[in-house]
Design a protein around this motif. Structure first.
Motif, mmCIF file in Angstrom:
data_model
loop_
_atom_site.group_PDB
_atom_site.id
_atom_site.type_symbol
_atom_site.label_atom_id
_atom_site.label_comp_id
_atom_site.label_asym_id
_atom_site.label_seq_id
_atom_site.Cartn_x
_atom_site.Cartn_y
_atom_site.Cartn_z
ATOM 1 N N GLY A 125 9.645 10.697 -13.902
ATOM 2 C CA GLY A 125 8.609 11.147 -12.969
ATOM 3 C C GLY A 125 9.152 11.472 -11.599
ATOM 4 O O GLY A 125 8.837 12.514 -11.007
ATOM 5 N N PHE A 126 10.010 10.608 -11.099
ATOM 6 C CA PHE A 126 10.576 10.817 -9.762
ATOM 7 C C PHE A 126 11.800 11.737 -9.793
ATOM 8 O O PHE A 126 12.225 12.217 -8.752
ATOM 9 C CB PHE A 126 10.931 9.478 -9.113
ATOM 10 N N GLY A 127 12.347 11.972 -10.986
ATOM 11 C CA GLY A 127 13.481 12.893 -11.099
ATOM 12 C C GLY A 127 13.089 14.310 -10.707
ATOM 13 O O GLY A 127 13.931 15.099 -10.258
ATOM 14 N N LYS A 128 11.804 14.628 -10.899
ATOM 15 C CA LYS A 128 11.273 15.937 -10.476
ATOM 16 C C LYS A 128 10.009 15.670 -9.668
ATOM 17 O O LYS A 128 8.911 16.080 -10.045
ATOM 18 C CB LYS A 128 10.979 16.798 -11.709
ATOM 19 N N ARG A 129 10.179 14.976 -8.565
ATOM 20 C CA ARG A 129 9.038 14.431 -7.834
ATOM 21 C C ARG A 129 8.114 15.487 -7.243
ATOM 22 O O ARG A 129 6.959 15.199 -6.912
ATOM 23 C CB ARG A 129 9.493 13.431 -6.774
ATOM 24 N N ARG A 130 8.600 16.702 -7.058
ATOM 25 C CA ARG A 130 7.729 17.748 -6.502
ATOM 26 C C ARG A 130 6.817 18.361 -7.556
ATOM 27 O O ARG A 130 5.895 19.091 -7.242
ATOM 28 C CB ARG A 130 8.577 18.847 -5.852
ATOM 29 N N LYS A 131 7.117 18.088 -8.813
ATOM 30 C CA LYS A 131 6.311 18.648 -9.896
ATOM 31 C C LYS A 131 5.241 17.638 -10.316
ATOM 32 O O LYS A 131 5.354 16.436 -10.058
ATOM 33 C CB LYS A 131 7.204 18.980 -11.096
ATOM 34 N N THR A 132 4.214 18.129 -10.989
ATOM 35 C CA THR A 132 3.225 17.206 -11.545
ATOM 36 C C THR A 132 3.893 16.420 -12.666
ATOM 37 O O THR A 132 4.900 16.853 -13.241
ATOM 38 C CB THR A 132 2.013 17.962 -12.128
ATOM 39 N N LEU A 133 3.316 15.284 -12.997
ATOM 40 C CA LEU A 133 3.884 14.458 -14.065
ATOM 41 C C LEU A 133 3.890 15.200 -15.400
ATOM 42 O O LEU A 133 4.770 14.987 -16.231
ATOM 43 C CB LEU A 133 3.096 13.152 -14.180
ATOM 44 N N ARG A 134 2.951 16.092 -15.588
ATOM 45 C CA ARG A 134 2.914 16.866 -16.843
ATOM 46 C C ARG A 134 4.220 17.640 -17.019
ATOM 47 O O ARG A 134 4.780 17.714 -18.116
ATOM 48 C CB ARG A 134 1.713 17.807 -16.832
ATOM 49 N N ASN A 135 4.730 18.209 -15.930
ATOM 50 C CA ASN A 135 5.989 18.949 -15.989
ATOM 51 C C ASN A 135 7.198 18.017 -15.923
ATOM 52 O O ASN A 135 8.191 18.219 -16.618
ATOM 53 C CB ASN A 135 6.059 19.971 -14.846
ATOM 54 N N ALA A 136 7.103 16.988 -15.084
ATOM 55 C CA ALA A 136 8.240 16.082 -14.882
ATOM 56 C C ALA A 136 8.573 15.299 -16.151
ATOM 57 O O ALA A 136 9.732 14.949 -16.390
ATOM 58 C CB ALA A 136 7.945 15.120 -13.736
ATOM 59 N N LEU A 137 7.561 15.036 -16.990
ATOM 60 C CA LEU A 137 7.769 14.204 -18.184
ATOM 61 C C LEU A 137 7.959 15.025 -19.461
ATOM 62 O O LEU A 137 7.949 14.477 -20.559
ATOM 63 C CB LEU A 137 6.582 13.243 -18.376
ATOM 64 N N LYS A 138 8.159 16.323 -19.310
ATOM 65 C CA LYS A 138 8.281 17.214 -20.485
ATOM 66 C C LYS A 138 9.368 16.772 -21.457
ATOM 67 O O LYS A 138 9.226 16.868 -22.673
ATOM 68 C CB LYS A 138 8.561 18.653 -20.023
ATOM 69 N N ASP A 139 10.492 16.284 -20.895
ATOM 70 C CA ASP A 139 11.620 15.903 -21.749
ATOM 71 C C ASP A 139 11.315 14.694 -22.637
ATOM 72 O O ASP A 139 12.079 14.381 -23.551
ATOM 73 C CB ASP A 139 12.869 15.614 -20.905
ATOM 74 N N LEU A 140 10.204 14.005 -22.365
ATOM 75 C CA LEU A 140 9.836 12.844 -23.186
ATOM 76 C C LEU A 140 9.075 13.268 -24.447
ATOM 77 O O LEU A 140 8.720 12.412 -25.262
ATOM 78 C CB LEU A 140 8.986 11.858 -22.371
ATOM 79 N N ASN A 141 8.829 14.593 -24.576
ATOM 80 C CA ASN A 141 8.125 15.128 -25.758
ATOM 81 C C ASN A 141 6.813 14.382 -26.029
ATOM 82 O O ASN A 141 6.607 13.823 -27.109
ATOM 83 C CB ASN A 141 9.025 15.066 -27.000
ATOM 84 N N LEU A 142 5.950 14.379 -25.037
ATOM 85 C CA LEU A 142 4.694 13.639 -25.138
ATOM 86 C C LEU A 142 3.740 14.309 -26.121
ATOM 87 O O LEU A 142 3.692 15.540 -26.203
ATOM 88 C CB LEU A 142 4.025 13.552 -23.764
ATOM 89 N N PRO A 143 2.974 13.506 -26.865
ATOM 90 C CA PRO A 143 1.976 14.090 -27.760
ATOM 91 C C PRO A 143 0.851 14.751 -26.958
ATOM 92 O O PRO A 143 0.640 14.428 -25.784
ATOM 93 C CB PRO A 143 1.459 12.876 -28.545
#
Length: 252
Positions: free
Chosen positions: A205-223
């Motif tokens: 989440g904080f690795g891409k802190r300027r983006k929304t969590l939807r974009n920041a967490l993309k690499d987690l392959n969320l359902p």
């Protein structure tokens, strides 16, 4: 002091103000009389006050052989307590212990990640660090300095910002302001979510802190059931510690 040279590559800035040294040592409550590990004793400005407390089961760790040799020579009757060890790689042989120190500025964040890894063992921490790092650790959500360490540490510790320290009381003076903080283990035994996943979510989440969590967490392959959540429209800095825990629960 002349026998130990501050080394730039180790991030050493030796405190020379005795009053501040005493204040740091007095800030360690050690209410359970646990073993105390000093990280980076340097010339021993904190060490001498810690050794004046006979109730403390004291140890010091340093990667600077010159510092360890100097302290062993000056405290011959306690020489076995000065260990040429790197806390980042050291497995402390106690179930519970406390930590104190003027943390080397170049590895202070790494030290806190290790303390987080050792959270089942580390009951209390009193340390001097860069003011910027202290501000970050103590920050609440919604603040621009709020970050990974804020969330991870606040999940398990009550944190107090004690006082600021100016550059002039060090040899050599650092180019930054310093601050002393205290961390005290809170009553949370474990989180209500997967703690490894919690760490991954916070870091992502904080690795891409300027983006929304939807974009920041993309690499987690969320359902899809998770990506549709309203909370993912926010940025990481907007979520409280509890909201990060709740989000991790939903993800897992």
């Amino acid at each position: 002091m002349a026998n130990v040279r501050p080394k730039k590559h180790l991030g050493q800035h030796f405190l020379k103000d005795e009053n501040i040294a005493q204040k740091i040592v007095e800030a360690l409550k050690n209410e359970a009389n646990l073993p105390v590990f000093e990280i980076g004793p340097g010339t021993g400005v904190l060490t001498k006050y810690l050794l004046q407390k006979p109730e403390i089961d004291f140890y010091a760790l340093d990667v600077d052989a010159e510092s360890i040799d100097y302290l062993k020579a000056n405290y011959l009757n306690r020489s076995d307590r000065f260990l040429f060890q790197d806390y980042l790689k050291y497995d402390v042989p106690f179930d519970h212990f406390n930590v104190i120190g003027n943390f080397p500025y170049n590895i202070s964040s790494q030290l806190f990640f290790k303390i987080w890894d050792d959270r089942e063992k580390v009951d209390e921490v009193v340390c001097m660090i860069q003011k910027e790092v202290a501000d970050r650790i103590c920050a609440s959500h919604g603040n621009k300095t709020y970050g990974i360490l804020s969330v991870l540490l606040q999940a398990f510790y009550d944190i107090e910002y004690l006082f600021k320290v100016s550059p002039g009381v060090f040899n050599p003076p650092p180019k930054v302001q310093s601050a002393v903080i205290r961390l005290k283990r809170n009553k949370t035994k474990e989180l209500s979510c997967d703690e490894k996943l919690f760490k991954r979510v916070v870091k992502a989440g904080f690795g891409k802190r300027r983006k929304t969590l939807r974009n920041a967490l993309k690499d987690l392959n969320l359902p899809e059931s998770v990506t549709a959540l309203e909370v993912l429209n926010q940025r990481a800095e907007q979520l409280s510690v509890q909201e990060f825990i709740s989000l991790t629960e939903k993800i897992s």
